[in-house]
Design a protein around this motif. Structure first.
Motif, short mmCIF file in Angstrom:
data_model
loop_
_atom_site.label_atom_id
_atom_site.label_comp_id
_atom_site.label_asym_id
_atom_site.label_seq_id
_atom_site.Cartn_x
_atom_site.Cartn_y
_atom_site.Cartn_z
N SER A 185 0.82 -1.21 -0.09
CA SER A 185 0.02 0.11 0.13
C SER A 185 0.89 1.21 0.00
N THR A 186 2.24 1.18 0.20
CA THR A 186 3.04 2.27 0.46
C THR A 186 3.89 2.66 -0.93
N LEU A 187 3.76 1.64 -1.72
CA LEU A 187 4.66 1.58 -2.97
C LEU A 187 4.55 2.64 -3.91
N THR A 188 3.42 3.30 -3.98
CA THR A 188 3.34 4.19 -4.91
C THR A 188 3.49 5.63 -4.33
N GLU A 189 3.94 5.57 -3.01
CA GLU A 189 4.36 6.94 -2.38
C GLU A 189 5.85 7.09 -2.90
N PRO A 190 6.02 8.66 -3.24
CA PRO A 190 7.33 9.06 -3.68
C PRO A 190 8.35 8.63 -2.96
N PHE A 191 9.63 8.11 -3.83
CA PHE A 191 10.73 7.64 -2.93
C PHE A 191 10.56 6.50 -2.00
N GLN A 192 9.63 5.80 -2.15
CA GLN A 192 9.39 4.60 -1.44
C GLN A 192 9.98 3.18 -2.32
N ARG A 193 11.02 2.88 -1.85
CA ARG A 193 11.90 1.82 -2.83
C ARG A 193 11.31 0.49 -2.26
N GLY A 194 10.71 0.32 -1.34
CA GLY A 194 10.28 -1.18 -0.78
C GLY A 194 11.42 -1.87 -0.42
N THR A 195 11.85 -1.55 0.84
CA THR A 195 13.14 -2.07 1.39
C THR A 195 13.02 -3.15 1.83
N GLU A 196 12.01 -3.88 1.73
CA GLU A 196 12.08 -5.52 2.16
C GLU A 196 12.10 -5.98 0.97
N ARG A 197 12.07 -5.49 -0.18
CA ARG A 197 12.30 -6.29 -1.64
C ARG A 197 13.78 -6.48 -1.65
N ILE A 198 14.33 -7.01 -2.87
CA ILE A 198 15.39 -7.30 -2.98
C ILE A 198 16.00 -6.19 -4.02
N LEU A 199 16.77 -5.48 -3.66
CA LEU A 199 17.35 -4.15 -4.27
C LEU A 199 18.80 -4.49 -4.77
N THR A 200 18.75 -3.85 -5.98
CA THR A 200 20.09 -3.83 -6.75
C THR A 200 20.51 -2.74 -7.20
N ASP A 201 21.59 -2.36 -8.08
CA ASP A 201 22.22 -1.22 -8.49
C ASP A 201 21.07 -0.39 -9.30
N HIS A 202 20.23 -1.23 -9.82
CA HIS A 202 19.09 -0.48 -10.88
C HIS A 202 17.90 -0.33 -10.09
N ALA A 203 17.87 0.03 -8.77
CA ALA A 203 16.87 0.32 -7.68
C ALA A 203 16.06 1.34 -8.34
N GLY A 204 16.84 2.56 -8.83
CA GLY A 204 16.08 3.65 -9.46
C GLY A 204 16.22 4.56 -8.21
N VAL A 205 15.32 5.78 -8.49
CA VAL A 205 15.46 6.82 -7.77
C VAL A 205 14.09 7.00 -6.60
N GLY A 206 13.29 5.91 -6.70
CA GLY A 206 12.15 5.65 -5.97
C GLY A 206 11.01 6.50 -6.28
N LEU A 207 10.90 6.71 -7.72
CA LEU A 207 9.59 7.46 -8.23
C LEU A 207 9.11 6.55 -9.22
N GLY A 208 9.66 5.33 -9.40
CA GLY A 208 8.87 4.50 -10.55
C GLY A 208 7.47 4.38 -10.42
N LEU A 209 6.91 3.89 -9.35
CA LEU A 209 5.27 3.47 -9.14
C LEU A 209 4.60 4.89 -8.91
N ALA A 210 5.53 5.95 -8.40
CA ALA A 210 4.74 7.38 -8.16
C ALA A 210 4.42 7.74 -9.51
#
Length: 375
Positions: free
Chosen positions: A311-336
């Motif tokens: 429910s929080t993933l569409t918030e700006p700069f929310q990268r979903g820290t519980e998910r697997i992150l990589t060097d392509h995680a982006g700037v946290g605005l994808g779903l926003a």
């Protein structure tokens, strides 16, 4: 400037009669007119009755008629005066009771203009026009408060995200200045990485602002073609991560900005690739058609996600820290950005965690008018 001119025009407006006084005079005037008509009808009746003699003689009794009118006149004047006073007092009280809800509404509106959006009218009583107005204003204030709070969080996060690469660049330059023997090649590479991230963030912010303002022209768009284009573009990234992409579905005609809708599709596929299993992950991209809408669905494997996190993933700069992150995680605005583009195209965005792990994202957009006419 437009808001200032409206405010100046309102402030400079000459004071007029209050609505309460207008209603009071209206009530009193109506009561006096109605009473006057009633008294006039009574006077006419008295004159007609007094001017007739006994039916069998036909004798006219004019003196008696005049006496009855003279006796009735003071009573009529007293009744008119009573109706006037009663109308003014009663009208003033009645108008005050009727306008009391408007006073509460006006007070809440004035508080909102000063920046206090937490206040609510909460008008009691049964449902009527004023209650509906108060409830509508309460709903508007709640939405405005949520929007302002969201904008403040966004501004704070954006400032923080933009400040980070600038601070890193300054630190790298300070280190290089202090150490003349520092490897300039390594410094240039790191500065290039940091600068690229700052540029990506700035472009994402501009895209988000553009989509939010809906400053784009609408054209016929086929979501299935956009899905194929985004998949082909991101196929090398999927191969690098060991992710398999499966596409399919129907022709999905809609209308909107091809550039923004392609960005929406690419963001969804990109997220599905980089937030996937470490190896042998899968991404499913599908388009379908409903009675009055077209649907783009992007689904991926991955770790299990909680509904609270989703429910929080569409918030700006929310990268979903519980998910697997990589060097392509982006700037946290994808779903926003996806959410903003979806809303700008009068669509709905739905995020659902998969029971087996991963995420299922559905974008539903209105079908193109030409497609609806053909059905």
């Amino acid at each position: 400037m437009e808001g200032m001119s409206v405010r100046q025009e309102t402030v400079g407006r000459a004071p007029g009669m209050s609505v309460r006084l207008k209603l009071t005079l209206s009530y009193a005037g109506f009561l006096v007119v109605a009473g006057g008509l009633l008294l006039a009808a009574t006077g006419v009746f008295i004159l007609s009755y007094g001017s007739l003699g006994p039916a069998h003689t036909g004798v006219v009794r004019s003196p008696q008629s005049a006496a009855m009118v003279r006796a009735f006149a003071p009573t009529a004047v007293a009744v008119m005066a009573f109706l006037l006073v009663f109308g003014l007092i009663g009208g003033w009280i009645l108008a005050g009771r009727m306008l009391a809800p408007l006073t509460r509404i006006t007070a809440a509106t004035r508080m909102a203009t000063t920046g206090s959006l937490s206040h609510r009218i909460r008008l009691p009583g049964r449902n009527d026009e004023l209650r509906e107005l108060a409830d509508a204003l309460d709903t508007m204030l709640a939405r405005l408060e949520a929007h302002v709070a969201s904008q403040r969080r966004f501004a704070a996060n954006a400032s923080h995200e933009l400040r980070t690469p600038l601070a890193i660049s300054k630190t790298l330059l300070d280190v290089a200045r202090a150490d003349a023997n520092h490897d300039t090649g390594e410094l240039i590479d790191r500065l290039h990485t940091v600068n690229t991230r700052a540029i990506d963030l700035t472009e994402a912010l501009l895209l988000l602002s553009r989509a939010d303002e809906q400053s784009f022209s609408r054209e016929p768009v086929d979501l299935s073609l956009l899905a194929e284009e985004a998949t082909e573009t991101l196929l090398p990234l999927a191969e690098k991560h060991g992710v398999t992409i499966e596409t399919g579905g129907d022709i999905a005609p809609t209308s909107g900005s091809p550039t923004l809708l392609l960005q929406l599709t690419a963001n969804l596929v990109h997220n599905a690739i980089v937030h996937n299993l470490p190896e042998q992950g899968t991404v499913w991209v599908n388009t379908s058609v409903r009675p009055r809408a077209v649907v783009l669905t992007v689904e991926n494997t991955g770790v299990k996600l909680t509904p609270q996190l989703v429910s929080t993933l569409t918030e700006p700069f929310q990268r979903g820290t519980e998910r697997i992150l990589t060097d392509h995680a982006g700037v946290g605005l994808g779903l926003a950005i996806v959410q903003t583009i979806t809303h700008a195209h009068d669509g709905t965005l739905t995020l659902t965690p998969r029971s087996a792990g991963g995420l299922r994202i559905t974008v539903e957009l209105p079908a193109a008018p030409s497609a609806l006419s053909e059905r």
